[in-house]
Design an enzyme around this catalytic site. Sequence first.
Site, mmCIF file in Angstrom:
data_model
loop_
_atom_site.group_PDB
_atom_site.id
_atom_site.type_symbol
_atom_site.label_atom_id
_atom_site.label_comp_id
_atom_site.label_asym_id
_atom_site.label_seq_id
_atom_site.Cartn_x
_atom_site.Cartn_y
_atom_site.Cartn_z
ATOM 1 N N GLY A 239 1.135 -50.355 -4.890
ATOM 2 C CA GLY A 239 2.157 -49.734 -4.175
ATOM 3 C C GLY A 239 3.383 -50.192 -5.044
ATOM 4 O O GLY A 239 4.768 -49.680 -4.722
ATOM 5 N N GLU A 273 -4.176 -54.573 -5.470
ATOM 6 C CA GLU A 273 -4.837 -53.256 -6.033
ATOM 7 C C GLU A 273 -3.642 -52.449 -6.780
ATOM 8 O O GLU A 273 -3.171 -51.184 -6.555
ATOM 9 C CB GLU A 273 -5.198 -52.311 -4.967
ATOM 10 C CG GLU A 273 -6.195 -53.061 -4.156
ATOM 11 C CD GLU A 273 -6.643 -51.889 -2.979
ATOM 12 O OE1 GLU A 273 -5.912 -50.913 -2.584
ATOM 13 O OE2 GLU A 273 -7.759 -52.244 -2.279
ATOM 14 N N GLY A 275 -1.652 -50.155 -9.321
ATOM 15 C CA GLY A 275 -1.707 -49.118 -10.354
ATOM 16 C C GLY A 275 -0.564 -48.694 -11.408
ATOM 17 O O GLY A 275 -0.731 -49.352 -12.188
ATOM 18 N N ARG A 276 0.313 -48.099 -10.627
ATOM 19 C CA ARG A 276 1.811 -47.554 -11.433
ATOM 20 C C ARG A 276 2.402 -48.595 -12.066
ATOM 21 O O ARG A 276 2.575 -48.532 -13.228
ATOM 22 C CB ARG A 276 2.468 -46.957 -10.224
ATOM 23 C CG ARG A 276 3.402 -46.178 -10.929
ATOM 24 C CD ARG A 276 4.530 -45.703 -9.850
ATOM 25 N NE ARG A 276 3.985 -45.271 -8.772
ATOM 26 C CZ ARG A 276 3.620 -44.002 -8.494
ATOM 27 N NH1 ARG A 276 3.962 -43.009 -9.599
ATOM 28 N NH2 ARG A 276 3.107 -43.439 -7.399
ATOM 29 N N ARG A 312 3.513 -34.607 -11.631
ATOM 30 C CA ARG A 312 4.470 -35.083 -10.763
ATOM 31 C C ARG A 312 5.714 -34.381 -10.412
ATOM 32 O O ARG A 312 6.373 -34.470 -9.382
ATOM 33 C CB ARG A 312 4.681 -36.599 -11.311
ATOM 34 C CG ARG A 312 3.305 -37.375 -11.154
ATOM 35 C CD ARG A 312 3.608 -39.068 -11.478
ATOM 36 N NE ARG A 312 4.147 -39.473 -10.559
ATOM 37 C CZ ARG A 312 5.496 -39.897 -10.449
ATOM 38 N NH1 ARG A 312 6.129 -39.496 -11.523
ATOM 39 N NH2 ARG A 312 6.128 -40.425 -9.316
ATOM 40 N N TYR A 316 5.931 -33.732 -6.599
ATOM 41 C CA TYR A 316 7.061 -34.784 -5.778
ATOM 42 C C TYR A 316 8.551 -34.606 -6.136
ATOM 43 O O TYR A 316 9.276 -35.513 -5.651
ATOM 44 C CB TYR A 316 6.592 -36.239 -6.144
ATOM 45 C CG TYR A 316 5.196 -36.534 -6.170
ATOM 46 C CD1 TYR A 316 4.504 -36.581 -4.972
ATOM 47 C CD2 TYR A 316 4.481 -37.126 -7.316
ATOM 48 C CE1 TYR A 316 3.031 -36.888 -4.865
ATOM 49 C CE2 TYR A 316 3.162 -37.647 -7.146
ATOM 50 C CZ TYR A 316 2.472 -37.646 -5.825
ATOM 51 O OH TYR A 316 1.080 -37.898 -5.796
ATOM 52 N N CYS A 342 2.364 -19.756 -15.378
ATOM 53 C CA CYS A 342 3.005 -18.666 -14.675
ATOM 54 C C CYS A 342 3.286 -19.172 -13.295
ATOM 55 O O CYS A 342 2.735 -18.826 -12.190
ATOM 56 C CB CYS A 342 2.059 -17.629 -14.626
ATOM 57 S SG CYS A 342 1.519 -17.267 -16.467
ATOM 58 N N GLU A 343 4.114 -19.771 -12.979
ATOM 59 C CA GLU A 343 4.717 -20.576 -11.882
ATOM 60 C C GLU A 343 6.135 -20.799 -12.159
ATOM 61 O O GLU A 343 6.491 -21.736 -13.020
ATOM 62 C CB GLU A 343 3.808 -21.705 -11.253
ATOM 63 C CG GLU A 343 2.683 -21.682 -11.171
ATOM 64 C CD GLU A 343 2.054 -21.136 -9.800
ATOM 65 O OE1 GLU A 343 2.834 -21.138 -8.828
ATOM 66 O OE2 GLU A 343 0.895 -20.797 -9.681
ATOM 67 N N TYR A 371 -0.870 -41.762 -12.899
ATOM 68 C CA TYR A 371 -0.951 -40.385 -12.264
ATOM 69 C C TYR A 371 -0.608 -39.217 -13.241
ATOM 70 O O TYR A 371 0.313 -38.224 -12.717
ATOM 71 C CB TYR A 371 0.117 -40.403 -10.938
ATOM 72 C CG TYR A 371 -0.484 -41.480 -10.008
ATOM 73 C CD1 TYR A 371 -1.633 -41.510 -9.552
ATOM 74 C CD2 TYR A 371 0.355 -42.699 -10.001
ATOM 75 C CE1 TYR A 371 -2.010 -42.576 -8.535
ATOM 76 C CE2 TYR A 371 -0.162 -43.744 -9.052
ATOM 77 C CZ TYR A 371 -1.367 -43.695 -8.599
ATOM 78 O OH TYR A 371 -1.750 -44.675 -7.712
HETATM 79 C C1 LIG Z 1 -3.212 -45.282 -4.720
HETATM 80 C C2 LIG Z 1 -3.720 -46.427 -4.094
HETATM 81 C C3 LIG Z 1 -3.321 -47.811 -4.857
HETATM 82 C C4 LIG Z 1 -2.335 -47.892 -6.179
HETATM 83 O O1 LIG Z 1 -1.158 -47.506 -5.907
HETATM 84 P P1 LIG Z 1 0.018 -47.777 -6.802
HETATM 85 O O2 LIG Z 1 1.358 -47.184 -6.081
HETATM 86 O O3 LIG Z 1 -0.289 -46.955 -7.955
HETATM 87 O O4 LIG Z 1 0.069 -49.051 -7.101
HETATM 88 C C5 LIG Z 1 -3.827 -48.998 -4.126
HETATM 89 N N1 LIG Z 1 -4.697 -49.113 -3.347
HETATM 90 C C6 LIG Z 1 -5.192 -47.861 -2.616
HETATM 91 C C7 LIG Z 1 -5.740 -47.857 -1.099
HETATM 92 C C8 LIG Z 1 -4.655 -46.485 -3.025
HETATM 93 O O5 LIG Z 1 -4.821 -45.438 -2.422
#
Ligand SMILES: *Cc1c(COP(=O)(O)O)cnc(C)c1O
Length: 417
Positions: A239, A273, A275-276, A312, A316, A342-343, A371
């Site tokens: 997150g 965990e 990601g981004r 995105r 969003y 076409c949107e 993403y």
């Molecule tokens: C999407 C997700 C992440 C990664 O979130 P980021 O904002 O990309 O860091 C980690 N854990 C869970 C359970 C998720 O659904």
Amino acid sequence: MHHFHYHNNCMYCEDVPVPEIAQKTGTPFYLYSHATLRHHFLVFQKAFEGIPHLICFSVKANSNLAVLRLFGNLGGGLDIVSGGELFRGLKAGIPPEKIVFSGVGKRRDEIVYALKSGILMFNVESHQELELIDRCAARLNKKAPISLRVNPDVDPGTHPYISTGLKTNKFGLSEAEAIEAYRWAGGRPHLNVIGISCHIGSQLTEVDPFLDALRHVKDLIAVLNASGISVTYLDLGGGLGITYDQESPPLPSEYGKAILETLGDSAFTLILEPGRVIVGNAGILVTRVLYTKKSEGKDFVIVDSAMNDLVRPSLYGAYHAIEPVIKDPSGTIRADIVGPICESGDFLARDRKIPEVQPGDLLAIMSAGAYGFTMSSNYNSRPRIPEVMVKGNQFYIIRRRESHQDLIAGESIPDFL
Ligand SMILES: *Cc1c(COP(=O)(O)O)cnc(C)c1O
């Protein structure tokens, strides 16, 4: 920090001029910098070096095999949310004992696949899921490693679509439900309760919501300990946000320091965990201008990538900076940057000041490594675009462009037609 920079007014990824790649692969394409991916992973890793930890990269942010392999080589594990992501992780050579399985809707076949593969743990999100995992494990005569995902009811202050830690979200168990579920799981011979987890949302730009969540989880652990239940793994989810525009999220080092301070002395193995924050700014989307037009005093720049390639902005209202690949000293315009779909919702930017462009010019949509490709689709029967990784002065096509044949692979026309 990233390795997209200008040299003689031409954008380079590490030591490769971006136009050279465009020439070879055609446009549009995703472009990732190996040095940036590696650097981001190592910085994040270092932020937690004071405590036993495992960085489980969130596959849904960027699931290319080469990207997963890179993180695996650096000691990383994975956070997966489907059987498909498990398949990718194993294909990329990630040890199953470094894989955690999250998600509210795990199917039976996915649970069985994960049990047979020997993953580290399931982050369980409901009582019914817990019961199903128990039944599957019993049938396979295995002990399923379990962590319960609790919903700490904190507001991460992010976009409603990517906020997941509020009572009103579909994710996780409330604290009361979690306590009940831990007690139940503790008495089941085929469940092995080893962890607790939470994930409160995505693109957070403050550290406080993470700390609030951690305090809630710590309180809950104390309640569990009092009734004789203990856990080894504390999974704080992902997150952490990145800078797309003007945001100034905490650095991974600041985030790590605050978490370790709030955690205090502990015997847990921490799981993160992200990601981004690892991949977001390590990738761009390179697109070519097809046409420019003016209608009713409004400027449009029509490019060859669209919402199916990068959703995105449409989904969003997300902001992505747009930079020219070749800088020249022309004037600026204010325009909507739109795709061929076409949107009316098909745009990459609205009302954006960009340098004046001509058909044929290349534009870089920045911060598209997370993403981006993973959320792309074939809408309007547009083949999905290639992914390219640069390392030093070399580039590698890590996913080829889909062909028209790929579009219909798997379709068939019944005999009665
Ligand atoms: C999407 C997700 C992440 C990664 O979130 P980021 O904002 O990309 O860091 C980690 N854990 C869970 C359970 C998720 O659904």
